[in-house]
Design an enzyme around this catalytic site. Structure first.
Site, short mmCIF file in Angstrom:
data_model
loop_
_atom_site.label_atom_id
_atom_site.label_comp_id
_atom_site.label_asym_id
_atom_site.label_seq_id
_atom_site.Cartn_x
_atom_site.Cartn_y
_atom_site.Cartn_z
N GLU A 337 -0.36 -6.27 4.49
CA GLU A 337 0.22 -6.50 3.27
C GLU A 337 0.17 -5.81 2.45
OE1 GLU A 337 0.61 -10.69 2.24
OE2 GLU A 337 2.20 -11.39 4.41
N HIS A 430 1.08 -10.92 -2.98
CA HIS A 430 1.87 -11.05 -1.03
C HIS A 430 2.65 -9.83 -1.09
CE1 HIS A 430 -1.03 -14.35 0.44
NE2 HIS A 430 -1.63 -14.01 -0.68
N GLU A 504 5.43 -12.41 -4.65
CA GLU A 504 5.74 -11.77 -3.11
C GLU A 504 6.36 -10.61 -2.93
OE1 GLU A 504 5.27 -12.86 -0.14
OE2 GLU A 504 3.98 -15.34 -0.16
#
Length: 604
Positions: A337, A430, A504
């Site tokens: 990631e 992330h 995210e």
């Protein structure tokens, strides 16, 4: 007469001659006698002298080429659009004869990690299984470099290749990240690549995401870096299942921009352990930044790579009455990631800058930052796991210090911080492989405002207002699922940090505002780090007007959701009266389910 004598002490028993020692006793000869003292580790900052970086350590089986891979930093002049299907996308046959043109050595012959070697093992053989009479028009593949991930390439025809990714070391799973090199290219010819061993049933490639291409010739001639490429893009279930695993294929067509070029393909913009070390070296050399940013070593990984921790704050002054609150950020627990590292870079660029806002944040908070929790996984090109073969972000409750050192040390560091000062916010960065936009996951709380558990949602809402074309508040989720109880977000929340989040960022792009239908580039990802700091300024503003406006907006959201649920409940109850044949127990369970939904709206 004076002098020094060094004695090294160690508790390690495996491959002592390979691992660097840091804690030493120095005996200084002074006034006719030897005087012992404990010297601080030479690599206290991880970077002993300008221009010198600690050698990267690889599992001893890994073959690593000597070339250093570098890419220029470049931003497209306009946002790159997502791919729109044309109807010409086709599925490639699974079983096709071809010639193996690249086959990397198996780097996980043992069932688990044994020991590491600085620089890895220099390749002693060609990757081709047989000699060639010249390469002709055959592409030459390579991935034996930092963060590279390609196991096998099969030439189906002159311009078509079938590729297999290497799974995370010491596992048989996790194929999402890819990063490899191609040379001996021809321009003007339509090539097709098909990666055949993805394991996720859904992918952003079916929502318009394109692979990334980097051309060394384009970088040299036109100063152009990573750019999106690909047509006829299709992600689909194939028939190559084995051992109970179902596999999926990604296929795309493209053209190389130059003849005899060296190009790279990647799932997301690479950000390697070396990139991080060079970034930290620049901080340590900067006379201003090094005054308020101290770089320390949190721990060593299984391979004896360094996990860095940064402490960023203004030097303590005489006027400081009580300890500053802490803000804790971590990233790259999942090595594939890479977008999380670009967000982290944006955050660090901002907080280490010379703006008044950055200075105010440093005056207000102590920032504890771990920019790369899983450097071993980053180095070897894993997607999700460490060299323990496990997902570190499911093991924050583990007490296995030797198996998950970075997790054990970060958790205990935070415990110590909480004993000294308030921790205002914890956030783990992330990347997300199935959803567009940027969003946050939080945790339900016990503090209620007018009966609602809303305080944990204020910071994400503020971030969405600072970044309306990238950050989606409706995509945020604040439930604690059973399968996520071992994550950093949930464990830190249960330790007592109210504002505990996972941030995210999609691998793809945005569905919002004027960025709708476009890919994110590195500057977009870095901007999330800037906006994070802006939201933090809003959140801690002594003038609480923005805070209470967001709280009021959240209360209205919950009221509207509750109203819609109540209307649905009423409608369904009326309808059920006409269904005289409907079983009473079933109706009762259905009404109970609605009641639980309504209760969840009020308390989560």
């Amino acid at each position: 007469m004076s002098g020094q004598c060094l004695f090294s002490f160690s508790t390690d028993s495996i491959c002592d001659q390979l691992f660097p020692r840091t804690k030493q006793i120095i005996l200084e000869f002074s006034s006719g006698k030897w005087v012992p003292r404990l010297r601080e580790p030479r690599d206290l900052y991880g970077i002993s002298t300008p221009g010198h970086l600690p050698l990267i350590r690889w599992p001893y089986q890994c073959e690593v080429i000597g070339d250093k891979i570098e890419h220029i930093d470049w931003t497209p002049p306009h946002p790159e659009p997502l791919y729109k299907p044309t109807g010409l996308e086709t599925l490639c046959p699974d079983s096709r004869e071809g010639t193996v043109v690249y086959l990397a050595d198996e780097a996980d012959k043992e069932s688990c990690f044994v020991y590491s070697r600085a620089g890895g093992s220099y390749p002693s053989r060609q990757v081709l299984p047989q000699p060639w009479e010249g390469w002709g028009n055959t592409l030459i593949f390579e991935a034996r470099f930092e963060s590279g991930n390609l196991q096998k390439a099969v030439k189906i025809s002159d311009f078509e290749y079938q590729l297999t990714l290497r799974t995370d070391l010491y596992t048989k799973r996790h194929t999402q990240w890819y990063y490899f090199q191609v040379t001996n290219t021809q321009t003007g010819m339509p090539y097709r690549f098909t990666i055949v061993n993805f394991t996720k049933p859904t992918s952003l490639y079916n929502r318009g995401m394109r692979p990334l291409l980097y051309s060394e010739a384009e970088a040299k001639i036109h100063k152009v870096g990573w750019q999106r490429t690909g047509n006829e893009i299709k992600y689909y279930k194939n028939n190559l299942s084995q051992d109970g695993h179902q596999y999926f294929s990604l296929t795309w067509t493209f053209q190389f921009p130059h003849d005899k070029d060296t190009c790279y393909f990647a799932h997301c913009y690479p950000y390697t352990y070396t990139n991080l070390q060079e970034y930290l070296a620049a901080i340590s050399r900067d006379p201003e930044q090094s005054k308020f940013c101290k770089i320390r070593i949190l721990c060593h990984t299984l391979a004896r790579n360094l996990v860095y921790v940064l402490t960023i704050t203004s030097p303590a002054g005489d006027k400081e009455v009580k300890p500053k609150a802490a803000v804790i950020l971590t990233a790259r627990v999942h090595p594939g990631e890479t977008n999380s590292s670009w967000m982290m870079k944006g955050f660090l660029d901002y907080i280490l800058g010379d703006s008044n806002d950055a200075s105010l944040l440093r005056d207000t908070f102590v920032f504890k930052v771990v920019p790369m929790l899983n450097p071993d996984g980053v180095v070897v090109g894993n997607y999700r796991c460490s060299l323990a073969g496990r997902d570190l972000n499911r093991n924050y409750k583990s007490e296995l210090k030797d198996s998950f050192p970075s997790i054990w040390y970060i958790r205990n560091m935070i415990k110590r911080i909480m004993e000294e000062r308030e921790v205002l916010l914890y956030c783990d960065l992330h990347g997300h492989s199935r959803k567009n936009n940027v969003f946050m996951y939080g945790c339900g709380g016990k503090d209620k405002v007018n009966g609602q558990c809303l305080r944990q949602r204020i910071f994400p809402l503020m971030l969405s207002k600072n970044c309306p074309d990238k950050f989606s508040f409706p995509d945020c989720n604040f439930k604690v699922q059973k399968g996520k109880e071992g994550t950093g977000r949930v464990v830190m929340w249960k330790m007592g940090i109210t504002n505990s989040y996972t941030l995210e960022a999609t691998f793809c792009g945005s569905k919002l505002g004027n960025r709708q239908g476009t890919h994110f580039n590195t500057k977009d990802l870095e901007s999330i780090g800037y906006h994070f700091c802006d939201a933090l300024l809003d959140y801690c503003d002594p003038d609480k007007s923005k805070y209470y406006l967001c709280l009021k907006e959240l209360e209205e959201m919950v009221k509207q959701q509750a109203k819609m649920t109540t209307e649905n409940l009423s409608y369904d109850s009326d309808a059920s009266l006409t269904e005289v044949t409907l079983d009473r127990d079933f109706r009762y369970r259905k009404l109970l389910r609605y009641a639980e939904m309504y209760s969840a709206l009020l308390c989560t």
